[in-house]
Design a protein around this motif. Structure first.
Motif, short mmCIF file in Angstrom:
data_model
loop_
_atom_site.label_atom_id
_atom_site.label_comp_id
_atom_site.label_asym_id
_atom_site.label_seq_id
_atom_site.Cartn_x
_atom_site.Cartn_y
_atom_site.Cartn_z
N ARG A 239 0.85 -1.20 0.00
CA ARG A 239 0.00 0.00 0.00
C ARG A 239 0.89 1.25 0.00
O ARG A 239 2.01 1.21 0.52
CB ARG A 239 -0.86 0.07 1.27
N PRO A 240 0.36 2.37 -0.51
CA PRO A 240 0.99 3.64 -0.17
C PRO A 240 1.01 3.77 1.36
O PRO A 240 0.06 3.35 2.03
CB PRO A 240 0.07 4.69 -0.81
N ALA A 241 2.05 4.37 1.90
CA ALA A 241 2.20 4.42 3.36
C ALA A 241 1.04 5.10 4.06
O ALA A 241 0.74 4.78 5.21
CB ALA A 241 3.50 5.11 3.72
N ASP A 242 0.34 6.01 3.36
CA ASP A 242 -0.77 6.71 4.01
C ASP A 242 -2.14 6.24 3.54
O ASP A 242 -3.15 6.91 3.76
CB ASP A 242 -0.63 8.22 3.81
N GLN A 243 -2.21 5.07 2.91
CA GLN A 243 -3.51 4.51 2.53
C GLN A 243 -4.11 3.78 3.73
O GLN A 243 -3.50 2.86 4.28
CB GLN A 243 -3.38 3.54 1.34
N LEU A 244 -5.32 4.13 4.12
CA LEU A 244 -5.94 3.54 5.30
C LEU A 244 -6.52 2.17 5.03
O LEU A 244 -6.30 1.22 5.76
CB LEU A 244 -7.02 4.48 5.86
N GLY A 245 -7.33 2.08 3.98
CA GLY A 245 -8.05 0.84 3.73
C GLY A 245 -7.51 0.04 2.57
O GLY A 245 -6.57 0.42 1.93
#
Length: 245
Positions: A239-245
């Motif tokens: 995931r991108p590091a700041d993707q939550l879900g």
């Protein structure tokens, strides 16, 4: 890149005309692989094959057409000596509210994302199992772990890929390693294919905010393939590091 150069191994990549598929073709060619690029858009894969060189070939093939895949497998066998690696990357992401109006979208996703990967693997299986050790890389998604409103059928295809991959992992031991790659948001053209306008615009906005580069996913695939045969990396969630879900 892995820094571990292959010697004459052959990799077949579906959906190789853009995104993760194209980036993986470039990464594996840099690692010394002979690459067979499969996609519907022949002009694009011919350009990539010419760019990466090293005996790479472009084969026009739709993963929903078994006859085209059989013909592609025959070319790979005749021209490159057979596949050691298969990367099942072809697919579509047609998100939107569940509705009878989008029944064609659902059919396309099931046929390309799930049945396409199954059929491609079935067609190339003898080549993967016939050498000194094969690798099967299945590109799934974060959606194969968690469904949400508006991605139900897409998620269903990816959950299907995940379950099928685990079954194959056990069946194909020890000759073929099976790896499931589950990307989150990746900067590809997938959002542009969404037919529901509101969903397409919303998804594109989220992609514009944070997305992993296809080349970064390709580097991980190259790393997985570079591991010694006694070691299998069976699942990678990205995931991108700041993707939550």
């Amino acid at each position: 890149m892995s820094g571990n150069k292959s010697t004459g191994r052959v990799a077949v990549i579906t959906g190789a005309s853009s995104g993760i598929g194209a980036a993986t073709a470039r990464a594996l060619a840099a690692d010394g692989y002979l690459v067979a690029l499969l996609a519907r858009r022949l002009d694009r894969i011919e350009a990539i094959a010419s760019e990466i060189g090293n005996g790479s070939i472009a084969i026009q093939a739709d993963v929903t057409d078994r006859d085209q895949l059989v013909a592609a497998a025959r070319r790979v066998q005749d021209e490159l000596g057979g596949a050691d690696v298969l990367v099942n990357n072809a697919g579509v992401m047609l998100l939107g509210p569940f509705s009878a109006a989008r029944s064609e979208d659902y059919r396309r996703m099931v046929e390309a994302n799930l049945l396409g990967a199954i059929t491609t693997t079935e067609v190339f299986l003898d080549q993967l199992t016939g050498g000194d050790g094969g690798d099967l890389i299945n590109i799934s998604s974060v959606a194969g772990r968690s469904a949400r409103a508006g991605n139900g059928v897409y998620a269903a295809t990816k959950w299907g890929i995940n379950g099928w991959s685990e079954s194959l992992r056990q069946e194909l031991l020890p000759g073929v390693r099976v790896t499931l790659i589950e990307p989150g948001v990746v900067d590809t053209e997938l959002p542009s294919h969404i037919t529901d306008t509101a969903t397409r615009e919303a998804v594109q906005k989220s992609y514009d905010v944070a997305a992993v580069k296809p080349e970064e996913v390709a580097e991980i695939i190259a790393f997985v393939l570079s591991r010694p045969r006694h070691l299998a990396i069976n699942e990678v969630l990205i995931r991108p590091a700041d993707q939550l879900g």
